[in-house]
Design an enzyme around this catalytic site. Structure first.
Site, PDB file in Angstrom:
ATOM      1  N   GLU A  65      54.671  47.945  37.785  1.00 50.27           N
ATOM      2  CA  GLU A  65      54.020  49.110  37.062  1.00 50.27           C
ATOM      3  C   GLU A  65      54.646  49.331  35.870  1.00 50.27           C
ATOM      4  O   GLU A  65      54.227  49.742  34.674  1.00 50.27           O
ATOM      5  CB  GLU A  65      54.015  50.312  38.030  1.00 50.27           C
ATOM      6  CG  GLU A  65      53.388  51.694  37.236  1.00 50.27           C
ATOM      7  CD  GLU A  65      53.161  52.780  38.280  1.00 50.27           C
ATOM      8  OE1 GLU A  65      52.681  53.786  37.694  1.00 50.27           O
ATOM      9  OE2 GLU A  65      53.581  52.537  39.563  1.00 50.27           O
TER      10      GLU A  65
ATOM     11  N   ASP B 170      44.573  56.952  39.245  1.00 50.02           N
ATOM     12  CA  ASP B 170      45.821  57.239  39.700  1.00 50.02           C
ATOM     13  C   ASP B 170      45.767  58.547  40.084  1.00 50.02           C
ATOM     14  O   ASP B 170      44.953  58.816  40.969  1.00 50.02           O
ATOM     15  CB  ASP B 170      47.083  57.108  38.824  1.00 50.02           C
ATOM     16  CG  ASP B 170      48.231  56.604  39.370  1.00 50.02           C
ATOM     17  OD1 ASP B 170      48.428  57.021  40.579  1.00 50.02           O
ATOM     18  OD2 ASP B 170      49.075  55.909  38.836  1.00 50.02           O
TER      19      ASP B 170
END
Length: 349
Positions: A188, A292
């Site tokens: 990430e 997200d």
């Protein structure tokens, strides 16, 4: 198709095809332009619905982790309910959610009117307890799945560094044997790469600040190469984010059959970098889109993820990621717009 259209009569689609052909075949029909795209209901393949009551954060990724920990008391079934209501307002056809608590997962299993996957979050670094923890998690998945009429139940090892190697391997084996899916945050941020390869950086300071043992015995490999070496990649695993990768790593993922969910607005908000769409498309990976959480993105409308990238990424790839890619990542059949489809099942962007 780039210039497609639908012929609608009453409440149903009666024909589909290139707009010019439809105009020639039905010259008396009124042409109504409906924005940038017409699709089946979109899929939000990665959410944290229990963060829906957590204030939105903007800043570097390590700060976001501290922010989430500081507001962990807000991760309640009520927050899950709030997030699910927003997904319904945006008309999603399916979703994937990582549940921090068993209570949040149980609420979703019992109340979600939408199909998808709920993944129980796993953070456990003690290698001596790997077998016992894996057995307990497998029982929880089975118990929740028995109660779930619409959602599949899986597990989410949080990150490659927050789950011990023996537990990661065991969960991968169980997922393949029992047929449940895994979803993991991988590659990430630059800080994750630094921690995994060098054992240093801002992420290393977080457990120590909480009175927990530091990260130890880190592999000296990038996250994707580490997972490949452990043997846990495969069609049962979906990687979320996948920003910090090179072409060799994308090739490894493609060869393993793993899938990827991109969350572009969250990545930009947290300074994680830019998802390399060109590499993933070149090597034929199935890519889905996710938002997200409301703690890192302005809303849970996955169409806004695609529109945020419009003009920078091939729009056909973005539409596919928000629809077919999402359904495939979640193991669901992809709906199609055909003759007889109710207009209510067609979304305009």
């Amino acid at each position: 198709m780039r210039r497609g259209g639908l012929l609608v009569q009453g409440d149903y689609v009666v024909a589909t095809g290139p707009l010019d052909e439809l105009r020639q075949g039905y010259p008396q029909a009124e042409v109504v332009h409906k924005g940038k795209a017409l699709t089946p209901p979109v899929v939000n393949a990665h959410t944290h619905l229990d963060l829906s009551s957590t204030p939105r954060f903007q800043g570097p990724y390590p700060g976001f982790i501290r922010h989430v920990i500081a507001h962990r008391s807000r991760r309640t079934p009520e927050a899950v309910q709030k997030g699910l209501a927003e997904l319904q307002r945006h008309g999603v056809g399916a979703f994937g959610d990582i549940a921090h608590s068993l209570e949040g997962a149980a609420w979703l299993v019992e109340h979600s009117p939408l199909p998808g996957v709920v993944y129980l979050e796993v953070i456990h670094r003690n290698p001596q307890e790997a077998e016992a923890m894996a057995s307990r998690l497998a029982r929880l998945v089975a118990q929740l799945q028995e109660r779930s009429p619409r959602l599949r139940v899986g597990l989410s090892p949080h990150t490659p560094f927050n789950v011990s190697p023996p537990l990661l391997k065991r969960l991968s084996e169980l997922a393949q044997k029992e047929g449940f899916p895994l979803q993991m945050h991988v590659a990430e941020s630059p800080e994750e790469t630094e921690l995994m390869t060098q054992g240093t950086g801002a992420l290393q300071a977080i457990p120590q600040s909480l009175g927990l043992p530091p990260y130890q015995d880190l592999p000296g490999l990038t996250p994707v190469r580490y997972l490949a070496e452990l043997g846990v990649l495969g069609p049962h695993l979906t990687l979320v984010h996948g920003v910090q990768v090179d072409e060799e790593e994308v090739r490894i993922l493609a060869q393993s059959g793993s899938r990827v969910v991109s969350c572009p607005r969250s990545n930009a908000n947290l300074g994680c970098g830019v998802f390399p769409w060109g590499l993933y498309l070149k090597h034929g990976l199935e890519v889905a889109l996710g938002t997200d959480s409301l703690a890192s993105s302005p809303d849970l409308d996955v169409r806004n993820e695609a529109l945020w990238l419009w003009g920078r990424v091939d729009p056909r790839a973005l539409v596919r990621a928000a629809t077919r890619g999402g359904y495939r990542v979640l193991g669901l059949e992809t709906p199609r717009i055909t003759r007889g489809t109710p207009v209510s099942q067609v979304q305009s962007w």
